[in-house]
Design a protein around this motif. Structure first.
Motif, PDB file in Angstrom:
ATOM      1  N   ILE A 280       0.825  -1.213   0.000  1.00 33.64           N
ATOM      2  CA  ILE A 280       0.000   0.000   0.000  1.00 33.64           C
ATOM      3  C   ILE A 280       0.862   1.267   0.000  1.00 33.64           C
ATOM      4  CG2 ILE A 280      -2.024  -1.061   1.065  1.00 33.64           C
ATOM      5  CD1 ILE A 280      -1.017  -0.021   3.772  1.00 33.64           C
ATOM      6  N   ASP A 281       2.130   1.137  -0.431  1.00 34.74           N
ATOM      7  CA  ASP A 281       2.984   2.325  -0.464  1.00 34.74           C
ATOM      8  C   ASP A 281       2.713   3.141  -1.721  1.00 34.74           C
ATOM      9  OD1 ASP A 281       4.281   1.069  -2.560  1.00 34.74           O
ATOM     10  OD2 ASP A 281       6.151   0.704  -1.490  1.00 34.74           O
ATOM     11  N   ARG A 282       3.603   4.049  -2.079  1.00 33.06           N
ATOM     12  CA  ARG A 282       3.364   4.976  -3.175  1.00 33.06           C
ATOM     13  C   ARG A 282       3.219   4.287  -4.531  1.00 33.06           C
ATOM     14  NH1 ARG A 282       7.802   5.628  -6.214  1.00 33.06           N
ATOM     15  NH2 ARG A 282       9.800   4.879  -5.387  1.00 33.06           N
ATOM     16  N   LEU A 283       3.795   3.094  -4.674  1.00 36.40           N
ATOM     17  CA  LEU A 283       3.658   2.367  -5.941  1.00 36.40           C
ATOM     18  C   LEU A 283       2.295   1.701  -6.069  1.00 36.40           C
ATOM     19  CD1 LEU A 283       7.158   0.626  -6.286  1.00 36.40           C
ATOM     20  CD2 LEU A 283       6.280   2.566  -7.605  1.00 36.40           C
ATOM     21  N   GLY A 284       1.633   1.485  -4.929  1.00 34.93           N
ATOM     22  CA  GLY A 284       0.347   0.806  -4.971  1.00 34.93           C
ATOM     23  C   GLY A 284       0.492  -0.653  -5.352  1.00 34.93           C
ATOM     24  N   HIS A 285      -0.573  -1.253  -5.840  1.00 32.89           N
ATOM     25  CA  HIS A 285      -0.556  -2.648  -6.268  1.00 32.89           C
ATOM     26  C   HIS A 285      -1.551  -2.854  -7.399  1.00 32.89           C
ATOM     27  CE1 HIS A 285      -3.519  -2.342  -2.918  1.00 32.89           C
ATOM     28  NE2 HIS A 285      -4.264  -3.042  -3.749  1.00 32.89           N
ATOM     29  N   LEU A 343       7.655  -0.967 -10.432  1.00 36.90           N
ATOM     30  CA  LEU A 343       8.370   0.219 -10.898  1.00 36.90           C
ATOM     31  C   LEU A 343       8.085   0.480 -12.373  1.00 36.90           C
ATOM     32  CD1 LEU A 343      11.855  -0.196  -9.178  1.00 36.90           C
ATOM     33  CD2 LEU A 343      10.133   1.562  -8.691  1.00 36.90           C
ATOM     34  N   ARG A 344       8.153  -0.537 -13.179  1.00 34.88           N
ATOM     35  CA  ARG A 344       7.885  -0.351 -14.607  1.00 34.88           C
ATOM     36  C   ARG A 344       6.401  -0.133 -14.860  1.00 34.88           C
ATOM     37  NH1 ARG A 344       9.447  -4.481 -19.528  1.00 34.88           N
ATOM     38  NH2 ARG A 344       8.286  -3.356 -21.141  1.00 34.88           N
ATOM     39  N   TRP A 345       5.563  -0.846 -14.121  1.00 41.55           N
ATOM     40  CA  TRP A 345       4.114  -0.686 -14.270  1.00 41.55           C
ATOM     41  C   TRP A 345       3.724   0.779 -14.035  1.00 41.55           C
ATOM     42  CZ3 TRP A 345       0.286  -4.347 -15.441  1.00 41.55           C
ATOM     43  CH2 TRP A 345      -1.041  -3.958 -15.224  1.00 41.55           C
ATOM     44  N   LYS A 346       4.259   1.346 -12.969  1.00 39.15           N
ATOM     45  CA  LYS A 346       3.943   2.734 -12.632  1.00 39.15           C
ATOM     46  C   LYS A 346       4.549   3.692 -13.656  1.00 39.15           C
ATOM     47  CE  LYS A 346       2.007   5.451  -9.462  1.00 39.15           C
ATOM     48  NZ  LYS A 346       2.598   5.630  -8.116  1.00 39.15           N
ATOM     49  N   ALA A 347       5.772   3.399 -14.117  1.00 40.45           N
ATOM     50  CA  ALA A 347       6.440   4.254 -15.094  1.00 40.45           C
ATOM     51  C   ALA A 347       5.688   4.304 -16.417  1.00 40.45           C
ATOM     52  CB  ALA A 347       7.867   3.768 -15.323  1.00 40.45           C
ATOM     53  N   GLU A 348       4.972   3.237 -16.744  1.00 40.59           N
ATOM     54  CA  GLU A 348       4.207   3.204 -17.988  1.00 40.59           C
ATOM     55  C   GLU A 348       2.810   3.781 -17.824  1.00 40.59           C
ATOM     56  OE1 GLU A 348       4.383  -0.580 -19.968  1.00 40.59           O
ATOM     57  OE2 GLU A 348       6.587  -0.654 -19.892  1.00 40.59           O
ATOM     58  N   THR A 354      -4.747   1.424  -4.431  1.00 41.98           N
ATOM     59  CA  THR A 354      -4.059   1.816  -3.187  1.00 41.98           C
ATOM     60  C   THR A 354      -4.862   1.460  -1.955  1.00 41.98           C
ATOM     61  OG1 THR A 354      -5.050   4.023  -3.359  1.00 41.98           O
ATOM     62  CG2 THR A 354      -2.839   3.733  -4.305  1.00 41.98           C
ATOM     63  N   ASP A 355      -5.915   0.630  -2.154  1.00 47.55           N
ATOM     64  CA  ASP A 355      -6.750   0.266  -1.013  1.00 47.55           C
ATOM     65  C   ASP A 355      -5.941  -0.566  -0.025  1.00 47.55           C
ATOM     66  OD1 ASP A 355      -7.081  -1.423  -3.488  1.00 47.55           O
ATOM     67  OD2 ASP A 355      -7.787  -2.851  -1.967  1.00 47.55           O
ATOM     68  N   SER A 356      -6.397  -0.639   1.199  1.00 47.76           N
ATOM     69  CA  SER A 356      -5.696  -1.382   2.236  1.00 47.76           C
ATOM     70  C   SER A 356      -5.818  -2.868   2.020  1.00 47.76           C
ATOM     71  CB  SER A 356      -6.265  -1.002   3.619  1.00 47.76           C
ATOM     72  OG  SER A 356      -7.647  -1.316   3.683  1.00 47.76           O
ATOM     73  N   ILE A 357      -5.008  -3.623   2.763  1.00 51.25           N
ATOM     74  CA  ILE A 357      -4.978  -5.091   2.614  1.00 51.25           C
ATOM     75  C   ILE A 357      -6.286  -5.695   3.103  1.00 51.25           C
ATOM     76  CG2 ILE A 357      -3.755  -7.167   3.369  1.00 51.25           C
ATOM     77  CD1 ILE A 357      -1.311  -5.335   3.800  1.00 51.25           C
TER      78      ILE A 357
END
Length: 357
Positions: A280-285, A343-348, A354-357
């Motif tokens: 749940i950090d800045r990169l999300g999931h 990292l690449r997913w976000k870069a693209e 970003t919801d909690s677990i």
């Protein structure tokens, strides 16, 4: 020049890749049938175009990958002309040259282990690929396929050990994990062919080895006389999984590109192997991803459906690559790694949750 030494643990065979950096052209010496996906992945990663496969002889302990490589990348098949094998594009003779870009390998006939053995010498004589004619502190047997102790003694002494003393020698096999030797070492230390050994010593030794035939000989020799082509109409099994557009990396891990995963996400189990705070950090999931940290993966395998494809995800693709390997070893047949991770997913610019677990 690009140079790689590859190994097949089943047959203890070395395969050698040589590439010209400027042109991108490459040669592959003694490819192994089962290792073709590995070799193709390395060629792709290094940006090389395979010009030809070169076998040092008709092997009795494994099937060559020459035909499979030609099917996949159009490479020529080079082998000794004296063999008269089916499907050879370039029948080689002593004195021929096989070019790759501005470099070339010189062909030297070195019969004796078999009647069709060749040694390939790099243009500057800094390295040579001796097949089974000269092994590290040994040599190939001489009791089948037209072998001859007299021929092998002459071949090694006249065509290999006359190379410069610092020329590195790379054999087709080693059963102890030793990778390279030199002309100087073999002249001095080879117990069969070096030092003061004469033809009588050598022939007496070789004629009394009394070795059993290689286990794969009945299969390998006929197949290699077809350059590795399956018998009859049989075709090669599918090399690339058909459940997703995947790329095989040289590490042996199948990867899926971010956009391909986005398009097919509903068909897969997406397993995020990061730790909980990272999820749940800045990169999300990824939407619909299940968090199973790598440290817990093996204990939680029962939570996953073995019949449904799995895509492993992490921050950069490193931990998820390890997860892919572990899942494969655990019996999951359809596993891929997300290339470049979150990292690449976000870069693209692809969507994240970003919801909690």
């Amino acid at each position: 020049m690009i140079f790689r030494q590859l190994f097949d643990s089943v047959s203890s065979t070395y395969t050698y890749l040589l590439g010209d950096v400027e042109s991108g052209e490459a040669l592959l010496i003694d490819p192994v049938y089962e290792q073709v996906p590995r070799d193709l992945a390395l060629l792709q990663e290094l940006g090389l175009r395979l010009q030809a496969t070169l076998d040092t002889h008709v092997h009795a302990d494994h099937v060559t990958g020459a035909w499979r490589m030609r099917q996949r990348c159009g490479s020529e098949i080079a082998l000794a002309a004296t063999v008269h094998a089916e499907g050879v594009n370039r029948p080689l003779q002593h004195g021929d040259r096989v070019a790759f870009g501005k470099r070339y390998l010189g062909v030297r006939a070195t019969p004796g282990h078999t009647s069709g053995c060749l040694t390939y010498v790099l243009d500057d004589e800094s390295m040579a690929f001796t097949g089974d004619s000269l092994l590290i502190r040994g040599c190939g047997r001489t009791d089948f396929q037209g072998g001859s102790p007299q021929q092998l003694f002459a071949s090694v002494r006249e065509q290999i050990l006359t190379l410069p003393a610092d020329c590195l020698l790379y054999p087709a096999h080693d059963y102890r994990g030793i990778t390279v030797t030199s002309v100087a070492e073999e002249r001095r230390f080879n117990p069969r062919l070096g030092g003061d050994v004469d033809l009588g010593d050598f022939a007496g030794y070789m004629d009394n080895l009394n070795l059993p035939h290689p286990k794969q000989m009945a299969v390998a020799v006929p197949a290699n006389l077809r350059c590795g082509k399956p018998e009859g109409e049989a075709q090669v099994a599918v090399e690339t999984p058909d459940w997703a557009p995947l790329t095989l990396r040289f590490s042996g891990v199948w990867e899926i590109e971010p956009m391909a995963l986005l398009e097919h996400a509903a068909d897969f189990q997406i397993v995020d192997v990061r730790e909980a705070p990272e999820f749940i950090d800045r990169l999300g999931h990824l939407q619909g991803a299940t968090l199973v940290p790598l440290s817990q993966l093996m204990a939680r395998l029962d939570e996953l459906d073995r019949e449904r494809p799995v895509v492993a995800v992490c921050r950069s693709g490193v931990r998820s690559a390890q997860a892919s390997v572990l899942l494969g070893k655990a019996g999951f047949g359809k596993v891929a790694n997300l290339a470049g991770g979150m990292l690449r997913w976000k870069a693209e610019g692809l969507p994240v949750a970003t919801d909690s677990i």
